[in-house]
Design a protein around this motif. Structure first.
Motif, PDB file in Angstrom:
ATOM      1  N   VAL A  35       0.902  -1.317   0.088  1.00 16.91           N
ATOM      2  CA  VAL A  35      -0.164   0.094   0.030  1.00 16.91           C
ATOM      3  C   VAL A  35       1.213   1.118  -0.232  1.00 16.91           C
ATOM      4  N   VAL A  36       0.214   2.258  -0.324  1.00 18.90           N
ATOM      5  CA  VAL A  36       1.435   4.037  -0.441  1.00 18.90           C
ATOM      6  C   VAL A  36      -0.006   4.346   0.671  1.00 18.90           C
ATOM      7  N   TRP A  37       0.642   5.650   1.040  1.00 18.82           N
ATOM      8  CA  TRP A  37      -0.247   6.326   1.539  1.00 18.82           C
ATOM      9  C   TRP A  37      -1.202   5.766   2.752  1.00 18.82           C
ATOM     10  N   THR A  38      -2.260   5.716   2.736  1.00 21.49           N
ATOM     11  CA  THR A  38      -3.125   5.693   3.563  1.00 21.49           C
ATOM     12  C   THR A  38      -4.901   4.331   3.247  1.00 21.49           C
ATOM     13  N   ALA A  39      -4.424   3.987   1.961  1.00 25.53           N
ATOM     14  CA  ALA A  39      -4.028   3.404   0.863  1.00 25.53           C
ATOM     15  C   ALA A  39      -4.603   1.154   1.988  1.00 25.53           C
ATOM     16  N   GLY A  40      -6.251   0.567   1.349  1.00 25.13           N
ATOM     17  CA  GLY A  40      -5.872  -0.268   1.851  1.00 25.13           C
ATOM     18  C   GLY A  40      -6.735  -0.542   3.687  1.00 25.13           C
ATOM     19  N   SER A 119      -1.627  -2.868  -3.518  1.00 25.66           N
ATOM     20  CA  SER A 119      -0.527  -4.005  -4.240  1.00 25.66           C
ATOM     21  C   SER A 119      -0.586  -3.992  -5.969  1.00 25.66           C
ATOM     22  N   THR A 120       1.234  -3.146  -6.678  1.00 21.88           N
ATOM     23  CA  THR A 120       0.911  -2.879  -7.532  1.00 21.88           C
ATOM     24  C   THR A 120       0.749  -3.680  -8.489  1.00 21.88           C
ATOM     25  N   TYR A 121       0.742  -4.838  -8.791  1.00 19.48           N
ATOM     26  CA  TYR A 121       0.917  -5.915  -9.265  1.00 19.48           C
ATOM     27  C   TYR A 121      -0.306  -6.735 -10.121  1.00 19.48           C
ATOM     28  N   ALA A 122      -1.107  -7.039  -8.491  1.00 20.53           N
ATOM     29  CA  ALA A 122      -1.829  -7.165  -8.649  1.00 20.53           C
ATOM     30  C   ALA A 122      -3.355  -6.435  -9.284  1.00 20.53           C
ATOM     31  N   THR A 123      -2.553  -5.368  -8.893  1.00 25.52           N
ATOM     32  CA  THR A 123      -3.750  -4.083  -9.240  1.00 25.52           C
ATOM     33  C   THR A 123      -3.771  -3.337 -10.775  1.00 25.52           C
ATOM     34  N   VAL A 194      -4.002 -11.589   5.387  1.00 24.99           N
ATOM     35  CA  VAL A 194      -3.064 -11.018   5.588  1.00 24.99           C
ATOM     36  C   VAL A 194      -1.995 -11.763   4.152  1.00 24.99           C
ATOM     37  N   LYS A 195      -1.500 -12.798   4.612  1.00 30.85           N
ATOM     38  CA  LYS A 195      -0.600 -13.661   4.091  1.00 30.85           C
ATOM     39  C   LYS A 195      -1.316 -14.054   2.875  1.00 30.85           C
ATOM     40  N   ALA A 196      -2.317 -14.187   2.003  1.00 32.53           N
ATOM     41  CA  ALA A 196      -3.216 -14.404   0.997  1.00 32.53           C
ATOM     42  C   ALA A 196      -2.484 -12.822   0.226  1.00 32.53           C
ATOM     43  N   ALA A 197      -2.618 -11.598   0.596  1.00 30.89           N
ATOM     44  CA  ALA A 197      -2.855 -10.981   0.026  1.00 30.89           C
ATOM     45  C   ALA A 197      -1.172 -10.487  -0.367  1.00 30.89           C
ATOM     46  N   VAL A 198      -0.249 -11.098   0.173  1.00 26.96           N
ATOM     47  CA  VAL A 198       1.549 -11.140   0.170  1.00 26.96           C
ATOM     48  C   VAL A 198       1.823 -11.953  -0.160  1.00 26.96           C
ATOM     49  N   MET A 199       1.125 -13.251  -0.829  1.00 27.53           N
ATOM     50  CA  MET A 199       1.365 -13.734  -1.768  1.00 27.53           C
ATOM     51  C   MET A 199       0.522 -13.148  -2.976  1.00 27.53           C
ATOM     52  N   CYS A 200      -0.113 -12.994  -2.786  1.00 26.45           N
ATOM     53  CA  CYS A 200      -1.429 -12.694  -4.356  1.00 26.45           C
ATOM     54  C   CYS A 200      -0.195 -11.260  -5.145  1.00 26.45           C
ATOM     55  N   GLU A 201       0.200 -10.619  -4.411  1.00 27.84           N
ATOM     56  CA  GLU A 201       0.831  -9.305  -4.515  1.00 27.84           C
ATOM     57  C   GLU A 201       2.643 -10.334  -5.649  1.00 27.84           C
ATOM     58  N   GLU A 202       3.261 -11.469  -4.513  1.00 29.80           N
ATOM     59  CA  GLU A 202       3.910 -11.927  -5.412  1.00 29.80           C
ATOM     60  C   GLU A 202       3.952 -13.218  -6.661  1.00 29.80           C
ATOM     61  N   VAL A 203       2.890 -13.470  -6.421  1.00 28.25           N
ATOM     62  CA  VAL A 203       2.591 -14.423  -8.341  1.00 28.25           C
ATOM     63  C   VAL A 203       2.255 -13.219  -9.088  1.00 28.25           C
ATOM     64  N   ALA A 204       1.383 -12.189  -8.948  1.00 27.28           N
ATOM     65  CA  ALA A 204       1.378 -10.997 -10.030  1.00 27.28           C
ATOM     66  C   ALA A 204       2.504 -10.645 -10.027  1.00 27.28           C
TER      67      ALA A 204
END
Ligand code: 5SP
Length: 242
Positions: A35-40, A119-123, A194-204
């Motif tokens: 996330v950046v700033w207050t997003a998420g 997160s950048t790539y997933a988005t 939270v783990k799923a969010a981390v993994m989602c960005e990694e695989v994206a």
């Protein structure tokens, strides 16, 4: 309206533990660059329906800097997404995605945590409205297949929640890419989400990079569905400490 101080002591204690957990988990979003700033936002369910007739939700206040989040500033809401009298100032309004999170809790009993990031790539996949194909063992492990795309939905009411439930109820993936918005993830608890969010960005990110290979992405190969099933079963039921 529910008043936290008037609820049974054990429920107040559950809420206090949950506030500490959700506050700490918010720090994981900037730490992992999601996330950046207050997003998420991160939320967790307090399972107290047996004691007070409804579960509660703990979620961050809207638009507050991550550095300024603390357990005392976590907002408590009911399953309709309405803030209860929780000891925080009235002006501290809950996350703008509270109705979305609340809808998920109200319609998916197995869910104990919900997370939203940009997160950048997933988005970027969400912007293309393109599911992430299951081409990595890590995806089979965590998502059990592709990461699906949800509908375009307005922010602020339960539209996003409806989209999440529509796509993820009965699906193995704990992540959905809401079209033109970003990933929402669910879990048995907030840490799992939270783990799923981390993994989602990694695989994206990894699949995107693989796609950009010299041969125009022809090197990206889908995993055989039976292998996906085996990997998913092993990771969910055997991997790690029990
Ligand atoms: O994209 C959205 C709204 O869906 C959010 O991620 C905001 O960026 C953060 O909102 P708050 O949780 O601070 O209200």
């Amino acid at each position: 309206m529910l008043v936290l101080d008037e609820l049974p002591v054990e429920v107040q204690e559950q809420v206090a533990v949950c506030r500490a957990e959700v506050s700490a988990l918010h720090a994981e979003l900037p730490r992992w660059g999601l996330v950046v700033w207050t997003a998420g936002n991160v939320s967790a369910r307090v399972r107290c329906a047996e004691q007070i007739g409804t579960d509660l939700i703990v979620i961050k206040p809207s638009g507050v800097s991550y550095d300024d989040l603390s357990p005392e500033r976590m907002v408590v809401c009911d399953l309709q997404g309405r803030k209860i009298v929780d000891g925080t100032p009235e002006r501290l309004t809950p996350s703008s995605d509270t109705a979305a999170h609340a809808y998920v809790y109200a319609h998916m009993d197995r869910v104990g945590g919900v997370v939203h990031t940009h997160s950048t790539y997933a988005t970027a996949w969400a912007a293309r409205r393109e599911p992430i194909p299951c081409v990595l063992t890590m995806m089979a492990d965590e998502f059990g297949g592709e990461i699906p795309v949800g509908p375009v939905a307005v922010i602020g009411d339960d539209s996003i929640g409806r989209g999440i439930v529509e796509v993820l109820d009965g699906h193995r993936s704990p992540a959905v890419l809401m079209a033109n918005h970003g990933p929402f993830t669910i879990g048995a608890d907030a840490r799992q989400a939270v783990k799923a969010a981390v993994m989602c960005e990694e695989v994206a990110r990894t699949v995107q990079i693989a796609r950009e290979g010299q041969d125009g992405g022809k090197n990206v190969q889908a995993l055989d569905p039976s292998l996906v099933d085996g990997l998913y079963d092993r990771y969910q039921n055997v991997y790690g400490q029990h």
